[in-house]
Design a protein around this motif. Structure first.
Motif, PDB file in Angstrom:
ATOM      1  N   SER A 151       1.111  -0.630  -0.188  1.00 34.13           N
ATOM      2  CA  SER A 151       0.163   0.133   0.272  1.00 34.13           C
ATOM      3  C   SER A 151       0.494   1.176  -0.060  1.00 34.13           C
ATOM      4  O   SER A 151       0.272   2.180  -0.482  1.00 34.13           O
ATOM      5  CB  SER A 151      -0.269   0.365   1.684  1.00 34.13           C
ATOM      6  OG  SER A 151      -0.171  -0.054   2.778  1.00 34.13           O
ATOM      7  N   HIS A 152       1.927   1.354   0.134  1.00 30.62           N
ATOM      8  CA  HIS A 152       3.406   2.237   0.370  1.00 30.62           C
ATOM      9  C   HIS A 152       3.610   2.694  -0.713  1.00 30.62           C
ATOM     10  O   HIS A 152       4.361   3.510  -0.843  1.00 30.62           O
ATOM     11  CB  HIS A 152       4.286   2.357   1.549  1.00 30.62           C
ATOM     12  CG  HIS A 152       3.778   2.132   3.250  1.00 30.62           C
ATOM     13  ND1 HIS A 152       4.142   2.992   3.884  1.00 30.62           N
ATOM     14  CD2 HIS A 152       2.896   1.390   3.451  1.00 30.62           C
ATOM     15  CE1 HIS A 152       3.243   2.885   5.043  1.00 30.62           C
ATOM     16  NE2 HIS A 152       2.482   1.562   4.974  1.00 30.62           N
ATOM     17  N   ASN A 153       3.194   2.002  -2.149  1.00 27.60           N
ATOM     18  CA  ASN A 153       4.090   2.382  -3.251  1.00 27.60           C
ATOM     19  C   ASN A 153       2.862   3.139  -3.802  1.00 27.60           C
ATOM     20  O   ASN A 153       3.544   2.719  -5.204  1.00 27.60           O
ATOM     21  CB  ASN A 153       3.904   0.829  -4.078  1.00 27.60           C
ATOM     22  CG  ASN A 153       5.146  -0.066  -3.354  1.00 27.60           C
ATOM     23  OD1 ASN A 153       6.193   0.445  -2.411  1.00 27.60           O
ATOM     24  ND2 ASN A 153       5.000  -1.033  -2.887  1.00 27.60           N
ATOM     25  N   TYR A 154       1.775   3.344  -3.645  1.00 29.52           N
ATOM     26  CA  TYR A 154       0.831   4.240  -4.151  1.00 29.52           C
ATOM     27  C   TYR A 154       0.668   5.544  -3.631  1.00 29.52           C
ATOM     28  O   TYR A 154       1.329   5.889  -2.369  1.00 29.52           O
ATOM     29  CB  TYR A 154      -1.023   4.226  -3.899  1.00 29.52           C
ATOM     30  CG  TYR A 154      -1.461   2.558  -4.467  1.00 29.52           C
ATOM     31  CD1 TYR A 154      -1.749   2.192  -5.230  1.00 29.52           C
ATOM     32  CD2 TYR A 154      -1.143   1.129  -3.316  1.00 29.52           C
ATOM     33  CE1 TYR A 154      -2.129   1.068  -5.710  1.00 29.52           C
ATOM     34  CE2 TYR A 154      -1.691   0.627  -4.225  1.00 29.52           C
ATOM     35  CZ  TYR A 154      -1.988  -0.166  -4.951  1.00 29.52           C
ATOM     36  OH  TYR A 154      -2.775  -1.942  -5.847  1.00 29.52           O
ATOM     37  N   ASP A 155       1.190   6.443  -4.552  1.00 27.51           N
ATOM     38  CA  ASP A 155       0.966   7.908  -4.836  1.00 27.51           C
ATOM     39  C   ASP A 155       0.395   8.316  -3.282  1.00 27.51           C
ATOM     40  O   ASP A 155       0.485   9.186  -2.766  1.00 27.51           O
ATOM     41  CB  ASP A 155       0.941   8.448  -4.959  1.00 27.51           C
ATOM     42  CG  ASP A 155       1.261   8.918  -7.013  1.00 27.51           C
ATOM     43  OD1 ASP A 155       2.524   8.142  -6.317  1.00 27.51           O
ATOM     44  OD2 ASP A 155       0.632   8.303  -7.850  1.00 27.51           O
ATOM     45  N   VAL A 156      -0.835   8.138  -3.172  1.00 28.11           N
ATOM     46  CA  VAL A 156      -1.448   8.887  -1.678  1.00 28.11           C
ATOM     47  C   VAL A 156      -2.474   7.119  -1.222  1.00 28.11           C
ATOM     48  O   VAL A 156      -3.314   6.500  -1.770  1.00 28.11           O
ATOM     49  CB  VAL A 156      -3.032   9.357  -2.208  1.00 28.11           C
ATOM     50  CG1 VAL A 156      -4.144  10.252  -1.177  1.00 28.11           C
ATOM     51  CG2 VAL A 156      -2.688  10.507  -3.396  1.00 28.11           C
ATOM     52  N   ARG A 157      -2.994   6.917   0.096  1.00 30.90           N
ATOM     53  CA  ARG A 157      -3.307   6.314   0.729  1.00 30.90           C
ATOM     54  C   ARG A 157      -4.298   7.208   1.673  1.00 30.90           C
ATOM     55  O   ARG A 157      -4.356   8.183   1.712  1.00 30.90           O
ATOM     56  CB  ARG A 157      -3.218   5.878   1.667  1.00 30.90           C
ATOM     57  CG  ARG A 157      -1.306   5.052   0.906  1.00 30.90           C
ATOM     58  CD  ARG A 157      -0.485   4.179   1.678  1.00 30.90           C
ATOM     59  NE  ARG A 157       0.361   5.367   3.048  1.00 30.90           N
ATOM     60  CZ  ARG A 157       0.265   4.659   4.169  1.00 30.90           C
ATOM     61  NH1 ARG A 157       0.386   4.095   4.533  1.00 30.90           N
ATOM     62  NH2 ARG A 157       1.202   6.061   4.832  1.00 30.90           N
ATOM     63  N   VAL A 158      -5.836   6.594   1.564  1.00 33.23           N
ATOM     64  CA  VAL A 158      -6.690   7.567   1.730  1.00 33.23           C
ATOM     65  C   VAL A 158      -7.804   5.802   2.962  1.00 33.23           C
ATOM     66  O   VAL A 158      -8.095   5.120   1.900  1.00 33.23           O
ATOM     67  CB  VAL A 158      -7.821   8.083   0.622  1.00 33.23           C
ATOM     68  CG1 VAL A 158      -9.091   8.433   1.600  1.00 33.23           C
ATOM     69  CG2 VAL A 158      -7.058   8.669  -0.116  1.00 33.23           C
ATOM     70  N   SER A 159      -8.058   6.955   3.557  1.00 34.70           N
ATOM     71  CA  SER A 159      -8.260   5.622   4.640  1.00 34.70           C
ATOM     72  C   SER A 159      -9.896   5.163   4.972  1.00 34.70           C
ATOM     73  O   SER A 159     -10.140   5.989   4.580  1.00 34.70           O
ATOM     74  CB  SER A 159      -7.841   5.523   6.049  1.00 34.70           C
ATOM     75  OG  SER A 159      -8.359   6.670   6.809  1.00 34.70           O
ATOM     76  N   TYR A 160     -10.437   3.868   4.725  1.00 33.78           N
ATOM     77  CA  TYR A 160     -11.735   3.808   5.180  1.00 33.78           C
ATOM     78  C   TYR A 160     -12.324   4.967   6.232  1.00 33.78           C
ATOM     79  O   TYR A 160     -13.852   5.633   6.333  1.00 33.78           O
ATOM     80  CB  TYR A 160     -12.357   2.447   5.506  1.00 33.78           C
ATOM     81  CG  TYR A 160     -13.060   1.579   3.873  1.00 33.78           C
ATOM     82  CD1 TYR A 160     -12.099   2.162   2.994  1.00 33.78           C
ATOM     83  CD2 TYR A 160     -12.819   0.093   4.123  1.00 33.78           C
ATOM     84  CE1 TYR A 160     -11.679   1.624   1.909  1.00 33.78           C
ATOM     85  CE2 TYR A 160     -13.086  -0.325   2.596  1.00 33.78           C
ATOM     86  CZ  TYR A 160     -12.557  -0.273   2.683  1.00 33.78           C
ATOM     87  OH  TYR A 160     -12.564  -0.887   0.778  1.00 33.78           O
ATOM     88  N   GLU A 161     -11.636   4.733   6.993  1.00 35.78           N
ATOM     89  CA  GLU A 161     -12.479   5.598   8.578  1.00 35.78           C
ATOM     90  C   GLU A 161     -12.353   7.552   8.192  1.00 35.78           C
ATOM     91  O   GLU A 161     -13.020   7.883   8.758  1.00 35.78           O
ATOM     92  CB  GLU A 161     -11.202   6.209   9.354  1.00 35.78           C
ATOM     93  CG  GLU A 161     -10.842   4.503   9.910  1.00 35.78           C
ATOM     94  CD  GLU A 161     -10.042   3.123   9.684  1.00 35.78           C
ATOM     95  OE1 GLU A 161     -10.177   2.249   9.916  1.00 35.78           O
ATOM     96  OE2 GLU A 161      -9.691   3.117   8.282  1.00 35.78           O
ATOM     97  N   GLU A 162     -11.736   7.644   7.020  1.00 31.96           N
ATOM     98  CA  GLU A 162     -11.624   8.977   6.547  1.00 31.96           C
ATOM     99  C   GLU A 162     -12.981   9.132   5.706  1.00 31.96           C
ATOM    100  O   GLU A 162     -13.716  10.103   6.187  1.00 31.96           O
ATOM    101  CB  GLU A 162     -10.333   9.706   5.508  1.00 31.96           C
ATOM    102  CG  GLU A 162      -8.977   9.258   6.322  1.00 31.96           C
ATOM    103  CD  GLU A 162      -8.190   9.739   5.133  1.00 31.96           C
ATOM    104  OE1 GLU A 162      -8.041  11.037   5.369  1.00 31.96           O
ATOM    105  OE2 GLU A 162      -7.526   8.974   4.899  1.00 31.96           O
ATOM    106  N   ILE A 163     -13.145   8.500   4.891  1.00 33.84           N
ATOM    107  CA  ILE A 163     -14.235   8.077   4.159  1.00 33.84           C
ATOM    108  C   ILE A 163     -15.769   8.389   5.022  1.00 33.84           C
ATOM    109  O   ILE A 163     -16.577   8.766   4.669  1.00 33.84           O
ATOM    110  CB  ILE A 163     -14.450   7.720   3.090  1.00 33.84           C
ATOM    111  CG1 ILE A 163     -12.840   7.849   2.112  1.00 33.84           C
ATOM    112  CG2 ILE A 163     -15.253   7.658   2.080  1.00 33.84           C
ATOM    113  CD1 ILE A 163     -12.490   6.072   0.842  1.00 33.84           C
TER     114      ILE A 163
END
Length: 331
Positions: A151-163
């Motif tokens: 998952s660290h290899n993507y430009d951006v990580r967005v958590s379910y918790e944020e959504i």
């Protein structure tokens, strides 16, 4: 005169209000969802991105930074597939030419080099003029994002918790329910991955196996068990190929691969064996894949309506079996 309330009736007689209230209390304590599949989240997000300017604006700012003039969302698309580079769960495009390529994970294991394939699809879309710039992004529970190296290899990580928190903050009953779905997905991830059978997909696989066994027994397809909704890669491992080679029909992507394990650094050598112009040789993670492009197959669709396409894919697999026999002793 006040009318008397009539009792409710069913096949087993009258239901008293006390019993019904007890049943309702039990239902309230029960989860509304047996499980949350990645496809469920995909389609929930797809709708929000296509109909809610507020949500698409929030995502743009979350991914690209706190920009005052946020462009409108042109649209979002689900399961966008490139015949050589694989599938993006969601592609979101904005009026300024920005694109977000989204991989969505509830709890399924990451595939090797999945983030790198997202980047190659993004670069391919730029070259083809689909967008002016892009970002690769993964949506997943926070626990998944912290514990998964890929998952660290993507430009951006967005958590379910944020959504979930954004949805909950909208203050409507509809958004409250949608935040509940994300809560259920987060809890499911906490409990750990456990594939849940999809009856329609399992039935599709069973019909696929019956056809493969009848028409192409040399492929030696193993009888399938229960299948989750995201299962769409029938795998053939006939004994004659040994342990280093296998054939995979990637139904949604629209190709059949003869995979050579650990041979991604031998592409030129493998190409020297290939004389058929219909065949391509590509890297597939750490493996090399000799690829035939076929018609895409929808595991959620009618098997009978797609029988001809499936037969052609099985015929392609049989062609690759012949090539695999020749390659086995040469690599």
């Amino acid at each position: 005169m006040q009318a008397r309330r009539r009792p409710l009736h069913c096949a087993f007689g009258s239901i008293t209000w006390a019993r019904m209230l007890q049943a309702l209390d039990a239902m309230r304590n029960q989860s509304k969802l047996l499980c949350v599949a990645e496809r469920d989240i995909d389609l929930l997000l797809l709708e929000e991105l296509n109909v809610s300017h507020e949500f698409s604006k929030w995502l743009f700012q979350r991914v690209f930074g706190d920009i005052a003039a946020v462009p409108n969302c042109e649209g979002a698309w689900h399961s966008v597939t490139h015949p050589q580079l694989g599938e993006s769960d969601l592609v979101v495009i904005y009026e300024d030419g920005s694109a977000i390529l989204v991989e969505n994970k509830v709890d399924a294991p990451a595939q090797p080099e999945q983030a790198a394939r997202y980047r190659r699809r993004g670069e391919g879309g730029f070259k083809e003029g689909h967008w002016e710039h892009f970002v690769t992004c993964i949506f997943a529970p926070e626990r998944y994002l912290k514990g998964n190296i890929e998952s660290h290899n993507y430009d951006v990580r967005v958590s379910y918790e944020e959504i979930r928190d954004w949805l909950k903050g909208q203050g409507s009953r509809r958004y409250s329910y949608r935040s509940y779905v994300f809560d259920e997905a987060i809890e499911q991830n906490r409990r750990g991955y456990s594939p849940v059978a999809d009856e329609d997909v399992t039935s599709f696989w069973r019909s696929y196996w019956e056809l493969a066994t009848k028409k192409f027994p040399s492929l030696e397809m193993t009888r399938p068990g229960i299948k989750p909704a995201n299962s769409d890669w029938p795998d053939f491992r006939p004994n004659i190929l040994g342990k280093e080679l296998n054939i995979v029909h990637k139904m949604a992507q629209g190709y059949v691969d003869l995979q050579v394990r650990g041979a991604s650094d031998k592409l030129d050598e493998i190409r020297s064996f290939i004389v058929d112009p219909d065949l391509d040789v590509v890297a597939a993670g750490k493996s090399a894949a000799i690829r035939l492009v076929v018609t895409q197959v929808d595991r959620f669709g009618s098997f009978e309506a797609q029988r001809t396409s499936i037969l052609r894919a099985l015929d392609a697999a049989h062609r690759l079996l012949t090539i695999g026999k020749e390659l086995r002793n040469g690599i």
